[in-house]
Design a protein around this motif. Structure first.
Motif, PDB file in Angstrom:
ATOM      1  N   GLY A 142      -4.881   9.329  -8.135  1.00 22.66           N
ATOM      2  CA  GLY A 142      -4.308   9.688  -6.837  1.00 22.66           C
ATOM      3  C   GLY A 142      -4.698   8.750  -5.711  1.00 22.66           C
ATOM      4  O   GLY A 142      -4.232   8.900  -4.580  1.00 22.66           O
ATOM      5  N   LEU A 183      -5.582  -0.946 -11.490  1.00 24.81           N
ATOM      6  CA  LEU A 183      -4.757  -0.227 -10.507  1.00 24.81           C
ATOM      7  C   LEU A 183      -4.052   0.981 -11.102  1.00 24.81           C
ATOM      8  O   LEU A 183      -3.905   2.006 -10.432  1.00 24.81           O
ATOM      9  N   ASP A 184      -3.617   0.902 -12.351  1.00 26.35           N
ATOM     10  CA  ASP A 184      -2.977   2.059 -12.984  1.00 26.35           C
ATOM     11  C   ASP A 184      -3.939   3.243 -13.037  1.00 26.35           C
ATOM     12  O   ASP A 184      -3.562   4.388 -12.758  1.00 26.35           O
ATOM     13  N   ASN A 200      -4.532   5.808  -3.318  1.00 24.46           N
ATOM     14  CA  ASN A 200      -3.451   4.911  -2.879  1.00 24.46           C
ATOM     15  C   ASN A 200      -3.871   4.059  -1.678  1.00 24.46           C
ATOM     16  O   ASN A 200      -3.034   3.458  -1.017  1.00 24.46           O
ATOM     17  N   TYR A 201      -5.170   4.013  -1.407  1.00 25.74           N
ATOM     18  CA  TYR A 201      -5.698   3.199  -0.316  1.00 25.74           C
ATOM     19  C   TYR A 201      -7.088   2.730  -0.727  1.00 25.74           C
ATOM     20  O   TYR A 201      -7.974   3.547  -0.977  1.00 25.74           O
ATOM     21  N   GLN A 226      -4.321   4.689  -9.596  1.00 25.87           N
ATOM     22  CA  GLN A 226      -3.117   5.438  -9.245  1.00 25.87           C
ATOM     23  C   GLN A 226      -3.100   6.792  -9.956  1.00 25.87           C
ATOM     24  O   GLN A 226      -2.716   7.804  -9.369  1.00 25.87           O
ATOM     25  N   HIS A 258      -1.159  12.457   2.622  1.00 31.32           N
ATOM     26  CA  HIS A 258      -0.638  11.718   1.479  1.00 31.32           C
ATOM     27  C   HIS A 258      -1.498  10.498   1.148  1.00 31.32           C
ATOM     28  O   HIS A 258      -1.198   9.777   0.207  1.00 31.32           O
ATOM     29  N   LEU A 259      -2.553  10.283   1.906  1.00 28.72           N
ATOM     30  CA  LEU A 259      -3.448   9.154   1.652  1.00 28.72           C
ATOM     31  C   LEU A 259      -4.724   9.647   0.989  1.00 28.72           C
ATOM     32  O   LEU A 259      -5.316  10.634   1.413  1.00 28.72           O
TER      33      LEU A 259
END
Length: 139
Positions: free
Chosen positions: A99, A92-93, A101-102, A96, A70-71
């Motif tokens: 996909g 950031l949008d 997220n890190y 995101q 999931h990362l």
């Protein structure tokens, strides 16, 4: 000892031997220097926010968290990607949507004056390079 202190102490105790070996191998210092180092780690942990302490507890409970499917991590140069940390926040949008997220932002921390190593000679682990923003921007 509260739960957060227990989390820190549990992690330190679990890794103390390896940490000490690595530290002494690198710096060739004595017990007093290593004790100063571990005291500094404790002080730094004491300054962590409640949210980061909660995350520490989650990661302690799931030591393979970083292996999750999931990362999706991305390593990027802050300045080239967005100019500043505020610029990263504005994107950031977009990240995101892809996909991600890190994030691993490079080079980010204040560097040693006169060192030309791409920004990795860190002078202060608690200070962002001024031209990129502030620790508050990073948070």
């Amino acid at each position: 000892m509260n739960a957060e202190e227990n989390t820190f102490e549990k992690r330190l105790t679990e890794h103390l031997g390896e940490l000490k070996w690595l530290y002494c191998e690198l710096y060739h210092n004595d017990e007093e220097a290593f004790s100063y180092f571990t005291d500094m780690l404790r002080r730094s942990y004491d300054q962590r926010s409640d949210a980061l302490r909660a995350l520490d507890g989650e990661r302690l409970a799931n030591p393979d968290w970083y292996r999750s499917n999931h990362l999706l991590g991305m390593c990027l140069y802050t300045e080239q990607f967005a100019g500043t940390l505020k610029g990263v926040r504005e994107k950031l949008d977009y990240l995101q949507e892809t996909g991600v997220n890190y994030l691993h932002l490079m080079p980010l921390l204040d560097t040693v004056e006169g060192r030309s190593d791409g920004g990795y000679a860190v002078a202060d682990f608690r200070k962002v390079q001024p031209d990129l923003g502030t620790m508050e921007d990073l948070e």
